[in-house]
Write an enzyme that holds these catalytic residues in place. Structure first.
Site, PDB file in Angstrom:
ATOM      1  N   GLU A   1       0.830  -1.203   0.000  1.00  0.00           N
ATOM      2  CA  GLU A   1       0.000   0.000   0.000  1.00  0.00           C
ATOM      3  C   GLU A   1       0.868   1.258   0.000  1.00  0.00           C
ATOM      4  OE1 GLU A   1      -2.218  -1.510   3.441  1.00  0.00           O
ATOM      5  OE2 GLU A   1      -4.039  -1.200   2.272  1.00  0.00           O
TER       6      GLU A   1
ATOM      7  N   GLU B   1      -3.562  -9.544   4.084  1.00  0.00           N
ATOM      8  CA  GLU B   1      -4.291  -9.208   5.308  1.00  0.00           C
ATOM      9  C   GLU B   1      -5.386 -10.212   5.648  1.00  0.00           C
ATOM     10  OE1 GLU B   1      -3.287  -7.071   3.047  1.00  0.00           O
ATOM     11  OE2 GLU B   1      -2.638  -5.175   3.940  1.00  0.00           O
TER      12      GLU B   1
HETATM   13  N1  3HC Z   1       4.451  -7.324  11.767  1.00  0.00           N
HETATM   14  C1  3HC Z   1       5.161  -7.737  12.827  1.00  0.00           C
HETATM   15  N2  3HC Z   1       6.041  -8.773  12.801  1.00  0.00           N
HETATM   16  C2  3HC Z   1       6.188  -9.391  11.630  1.00  0.00           C
HETATM   17  C3  3HC Z   1       5.472  -9.031  10.486  1.00  0.00           C
HETATM   18  C4  3HC Z   1       4.580  -7.925  10.569  1.00  0.00           C
HETATM   19  N3  3HC Z   1       3.895  -7.481   9.523  1.00  0.00           N
HETATM   20  N4  3HC Z   1       5.825  -9.864   9.488  1.00  0.00           N
HETATM   21  C5  3HC Z   1       6.735 -10.717   9.994  1.00  0.00           C
HETATM   22  N5  3HC Z   1       6.956 -10.431  11.293  1.00  0.00           N
HETATM   23  C6  3HC Z   1       7.916 -11.063  12.189  1.00  0.00           C
HETATM   24  C7  3HC Z   1       7.592 -12.509  12.516  1.00  0.00           C
HETATM   25  O1  3HC Z   1       6.705 -12.588  13.594  1.00  0.00           O
HETATM   26  C8  3HC Z   1       8.951 -13.052  12.848  1.00  0.00           C
HETATM   27  O2  3HC Z   1       9.254 -12.616  14.142  1.00  0.00           O
HETATM   28  P1  3HC Z   1      10.206 -13.484  15.109  1.00  0.00           P
HETATM   29  O3  3HC Z   1      11.538 -13.523  14.444  1.00  0.00           O
HETATM   30  O4  3HC Z   1      10.165 -12.751  16.394  1.00  0.00           O
HETATM   31  O5  3HC Z   1       9.568 -14.848  15.179  1.00  0.00           O
HETATM   32  C9  3HC Z   1       9.874 -12.303  11.890  1.00  0.00           C
HETATM   33  O6  3HC Z   1       9.152 -11.141  11.495  1.00  0.00           O
HETATM   34  C10 3HC Z   1      10.259 -13.076  10.656  1.00  0.00           C
HETATM   35  O7  3HC Z   1       9.076 -13.599  10.079  1.00  0.00           O
HETATM   36  P2  3HC Z   1       9.042 -15.055   9.444  1.00  0.00           P
HETATM   37  O8  3HC Z   1       9.613 -16.034  10.397  1.00  0.00           O
HETATM   38  O9  3HC Z   1       7.660 -15.277   8.962  1.00  0.00           O
HETATM   39  O10 3HC Z   1      10.054 -14.881   8.229  1.00  0.00           O
HETATM   40  P3  3HC Z   1       9.977 -15.387   6.743  1.00  0.00           P
HETATM   41  O11 3HC Z   1      11.170 -14.873   6.086  1.00  0.00           O
HETATM   42  O12 3HC Z   1       9.660 -16.842   6.706  1.00  0.00           O
HETATM   43  O13 3HC Z   1       8.677 -14.662   6.106  1.00  0.00           O
HETATM   44  C11 3HC Z   1       7.196 -12.828   5.564  1.00  0.00           C
HETATM   45  C12 3HC Z   1       8.640 -13.264   5.926  1.00  0.00           C
HETATM   46  C13 3HC Z   1       6.809 -13.429   4.224  1.00  0.00           C
HETATM   47  C14 3HC Z   1       7.177 -11.345   5.501  1.00  0.00           C
HETATM   48  C15 3HC Z   1       6.233 -13.355   6.643  1.00  0.00           C
HETATM   49  O14 3HC Z   1       6.719 -12.983   7.905  1.00  0.00           O
HETATM   50  C16 3HC Z   1       4.833 -12.821   6.540  1.00  0.00           C
HETATM   51  O15 3HC Z   1       4.036 -13.351   5.796  1.00  0.00           O
HETATM   52  N6  3HC Z   1       4.533 -11.773   7.343  1.00  0.00           N
HETATM   53  C17 3HC Z   1       3.193 -11.256   7.427  1.00  0.00           C
HETATM   54  C18 3HC Z   1       2.937 -10.281   6.341  1.00  0.00           C
HETATM   55  C19 3HC Z   1       1.566  -9.667   6.500  1.00  0.00           C
HETATM   56  O16 3HC Z   1       0.621 -10.345   6.847  1.00  0.00           O
HETATM   57  N7  3HC Z   1       1.461  -8.373   6.203  1.00  0.00           N
HETATM   58  C20 3HC Z   1       0.232  -7.669   6.363  1.00  0.00           C
HETATM   59  C21 3HC Z   1       0.191  -7.076   7.727  1.00  0.00           C
HETATM   60  S1  3HC Z   1      -1.351  -6.318   8.065  1.00  0.00           S
HETATM   61  C22 3HC Z   1      -1.287  -4.858   7.252  1.00  0.00           C
HETATM   62  O17 3HC Z   1      -0.330  -4.542   6.592  1.00  0.00           O
HETATM   63  C23 3HC Z   1      -2.471  -3.994   7.444  1.00  0.00           C
HETATM   64  C24 3HC Z   1      -2.485  -2.845   6.502  1.00  0.00           C
HETATM   65  O18 3HC Z   1      -3.261  -3.174   5.382  1.00  0.00           O
HETATM   66  C25 3HC Z   1      -3.043  -1.616   7.140  1.00  0.00           C
END
Ligand code: 3HC
Ligand code: NAI
Length: 700
Positions: free
Chosen positions: A105, A125
């Site tokens: 975004e 999301e």
């Molecule tokens: N917020 C906070 N922490 C996050 C995060 C996020 N968006 N994304 C990842 N993390 C953290 C994980 O909890 C993990 O923490 P830890 O080391 O303490 O366990 C660390 O980052 C690494 O994450 P992964 O172990 O999952 O690492 P990978 O390399 O396997 O994957 C990734 C990376 C593909 C980015 C995966 O973490 C992921 O899918 N993250 C979620 C992404 C997501 O859902 N984004 C949308 C958020 S909601 C949003 O943006 C709302 C908006 O529309 C207003």
């Protein structure tokens, strides 16, 4: 600093630096605003490049801030995006890697976007029970088209950047990999467009989508059929439709309202709990991430039965050659034949290519000679669940296996410490409790024995990731985390039959709650004879533990489950539909009579509470004993191994949602029920549960 800004040759580069994934925490948002203000105030700056440090552009909003004041504290993500979009100097997003959720975004708020190939692009999301809340539902359809945008938003599935190269999402794809290539490409691009006006804004792109009514009606039907208990996917459709039918600002307001509504739902809280729970489970406090591990390049499995075959498939699927050992050639042929058939079925369904089939089948070989497996890096024993048989196998493994090999047992209930004592190398022994069918189920309970080496534990945790499992560490106890808890759940299911319920009512109530399968359909699938054998052992070991006799009587009627065409229900050949059986119902009613229990009408609510609170109470005990490291580990066991509804977050999360005080009060009511005496300590709250309830706290 969570964002740094450097100016060179007329271009300001703002780099978000918020490891590990550059999420948009309040500090990161402040960092971007500071960078923008600096760049706008500096007359030498002609254009701005926005990027992320490392492998991630930005993985979205900081999820941990949700439902806290920081989430809405200014500058909010929407404010940051507005600032960028309304900037008088062009802003170019340099997409150096993952651009997800709020990260995408953010990029969509920029005037231009430049990306390297291989960057992961998503609005995920929905997987957290929400929808994009900073313009994603309004801007993405404007650049990639309504259909593709809806697919991406409803599924949350990442798309590699190169597959979107031809859409208006990207102004340029740059060669090379990594952050430097992206930034260099974006700087070059920024210099080319620095003087160009007016600045393009995604919000100004017209969405032209004739016949949108029919399209959205179809999309809504499809999504409603799959989404069932999840509110977010339906809202995603509504919001994307708003991008077509409403003015941009009205669409944004609609999206915002949906986001605020969804972020407070129990479903979203549960999905976020599962997201962090899965990641927390891989952490073991006294086994740091840099603990040395052993290389796993080859494996062996003892026993080619139900579990052994499935476990071997796991290794082959991960590219690890595996030898399966049976004592008799006939048993080996039968087991390997089943494995082959499983792969053939997958291939027939179009889910496996001939090449992959050949590769995987080629990685599995059989033997009846222990000498052939001696040099395997790990051996997983999956023979009969009898201590005597396990003893013979482990003594043999101790004799033949090379030094440093990991000796794992797939036992589902037996004492792993005792098994380790059959060897002279207890530090190499560990439990790897796969779930059936082992090639499908995500859960792997990793049982840490008293003497299990830290390197063995770290290696096995790493292996579970390689096998694409959710590894959860459990201490040694009868049944470990999952089966020890399910016993209390099954006991309650039996007591409910004695008190007035019938199998189909219990199953229906539990399935309506969201479980994949109720306890009786599950018993029929797994085989009621297995539980019967375990109970017979328990009657000797734990004479105080009372069970309803109904499950034993069922097996004594020859009704073992689906495999005999009859269990709690009848089954027609080749059909898994459960048909209630009058003799079973009569047996249950007779048992109530024998016990002198007056059968009563039991509500679905009571059924669910008795089963789920029984799980949570045993879970609290397990937590207190240190068998599980954290409450969320218990939830992960239930979400990935027992079909507990993900949108309820697991038994511990669900108990938290209900409120522990209310759970304890309801248990007190059950303790006074007409059949309570037979249930022993079932409704005595575990000390930890009682303590947390009294203090007004929760498991999380
Ligand atoms: N917020 C906070 N922490 C996050 C995060 C996020 N968006 N994304 C990842 N993390 C953290 C994980 O909890 C993990 O923490 P830890 O080391 O303490 O366990 C660390 O980052 C690494 O994450 P992964 O172990 O999952 O690492 P990978 O390399 O396997 O994957 C990734 C990376 C593909 C980015 C995966 O973490 C992921 O899918 N993250 C979620 C992404 C997501 O859902 N984004 C949308 C958020 S909601 C949003 O943006 C709302 C908006 O529309 C207003
Ligand atoms: P199974 O009866 O299907 O298979 C056991 C296999 O081991 C048979 O093929 C048998 O010939 C072989 N075997 C027996 N003794 C042997 C020996 N000394 N050496 C070599 N092979 C030998 O049993 P299943 O269901 O596969 O269970 C195996 C183990 O997995 C048990 O410990 C069980 O508790 C555990 N488990 C079972 C689950 C299930 O749902 N079936 C789930 C999780 C764990």
């Amino acid at each position: 600093m969570t964002a740094t800004t450097r100016v060179n040759d007329g271009i300001a580069v703002i780099t978000v630096d918020n490891p590990p994934v550059n999420s948009m925490s309040l500090a990161a948002r402040q960092g971007i605003v500071a960078g923008m203000e600096q760049a706008l105030a500096d007359a030498s700056v002609k254009a701005i490049v926005l990027t992320g440090r490392g492998k991630s552009f930005c993985a979205g909003a900081e999820i941990k801030e949700f439902n806290t004041p920081a989430a809405f504290a200014e500058p909010s993500l929407a404010t940051v995006i507005d600032l960028i979009e309304n900037s008088s100097k062009p802003v170019v997003a340099a997409i150096n890697g993952t651009a997800m959720g709020g990260g995408l975004e953010l990029a969509l708020g920029c005037h231009y976007r430049v990306a390297i190939a291989g960057a992961s692009i998503a609005l995920p999301e929905v997987k957290l029970g929400i929808l994009p809340g900073a313009g994603g539902t309004q801007r993405l359809p404007r650049v990639v088209g309504v259909e593709l945008a809806l697919n991406m938003i409803v599924s949350g599935t990442p798309v590699p950047s190169q597959m979107l190269a031809k859409t208006a999402l990207f102004d340029r794809m740059v060669d090379g990999a990594g952050a430097d290539a992206a930034v260099d490409g974006a700087i070059a691009f920024a210099k080319e467009i620095a003087e160009k006006r007016p600045l393009p804004k995604v919000r100004d792109i017209k969405v032209d989508f004739p016949l949108h009514e029919a399209f959205f009606a179809f999309a809504r039907n499809t999504v409603n059929a799959v989404a069932k208990n999840y509110p977010a996917p339906k809202k995603c459709v509504d919001a994307v439709e708003a991008a077509v039918t409403k003015r941009f600002d009205d669409g944004m307001a609609f999206e915002r309202a949906c986001f605020i509504e969804l972020v407070s739902t129990p479903e979203s809280k549960a999905l976020r709990h599962a997201f962090f729970g899965e990641r927390a489970a891989s952490k073991i406090p006294d086994v740091p991430e840099d603990t040395p591990t052993r290389a796993i390049r080859s494996a062996a499995v003892i026993g080619a039965g139900t579990m052994g075959g499935g476990i071997a498939m796991n290794f082959a699927n991960a590219g690890i050659p595996v030898k399966v050992l049976e004592l008799k050639q006939e048993a080996l042929d039968k087991g390997l034949g089943t494995v082959r058939k499983n792969y053939e079925n997958t291939m027939k369904k179009g889910k496996l290519t001939q090449e992959k089939f050949d590769q995987r089948v080629g990685l599995i070989s059989g033997t009846t000679d222990y000498a052939d497996i001696a040099d395997a890096d790990i051996v997983v024993e999956a023979v009969f669940e009898e201590m005597g048989v396990k003893e013979a196998v482990f003594k043999k493994l101790d004799e033949v296996m090379k030094p440093g090999a990991i000796l794992a047992s797939n036992t589902s209930t037996l004492d792993v410490d005792k098994i380790a004592e059959f060897t002279k190398r207890p530090q190499d022994v560990i439990g790897t409790h796969f779930f059936s069918p082992a090639n499908v189920m995500k859960l792997l309970e990793i049982v840490r024995g008293e003497k299990t080496g830290k390197d063995v534990l770290a290696t096995t945790m790493g292996l579970s990731k390689k096998l694409k499992k959710t590894g959860v560490v459990s201490g040694v106890c009868d049944g470990f985390i999952g089966n020890r808890m399910i016993e209390q759940y099954s006991r309650q299911a039996g007591f409910l039959l004695e008190e007035g319920a019938l199998p189909e009512q219990v199953d229906r109530a539990v399935e309506k709650f969201g479980f994949a399968m109720g306890p009786f359909r599950m018993g029929d699938l797994a085989g009621n004879d297995i539980g019967y054998a375990i109970r017979k052992r328990r009657y000797v070991e734990k004479p105080d533990m009372v069970y309803s006799r109904t499950a034993d009587l069922l097996v004594e009627m020859g009704r073992h489950g689906q495999k005999t065409g009859a269990g709690w229900y009848d089954y027609k050949p080749g059909n898994r539909a459960a048909i209630p059986n009058e003799q079973v119902d009569a047996m249950i009613v007779d048992e109530s009579k024998r016990l002198g229990i007056e059968r009563r009408k039991i509500s679905d609510e009571e059924i669910v509470q008795r089963l789920v609170f029984a799980l949570a109470n045993e879970g609290a005990q397990i937590l207190d004993e240190g068998i599980a490291q954290r409450a969320s580990d218990i939830d992960m066991v239930y979400l990935t191994g027992y079909g507990f509804p993900i949108y309820r977050g697991g038994p511990m999360c669900y108990a938290d949602t209900v409120g522990l005080q209310k759970v304890v009060a309801t248990m007190a009511k059950f303790a006074k029920g007409p059949n309570a005496e037979r249930q022993g300590k079932a409704w005595v709250p575990a000390p930890l549960l009682q303590k947390l309830a009294t203090e007004g706290k929760s498991f999380s």
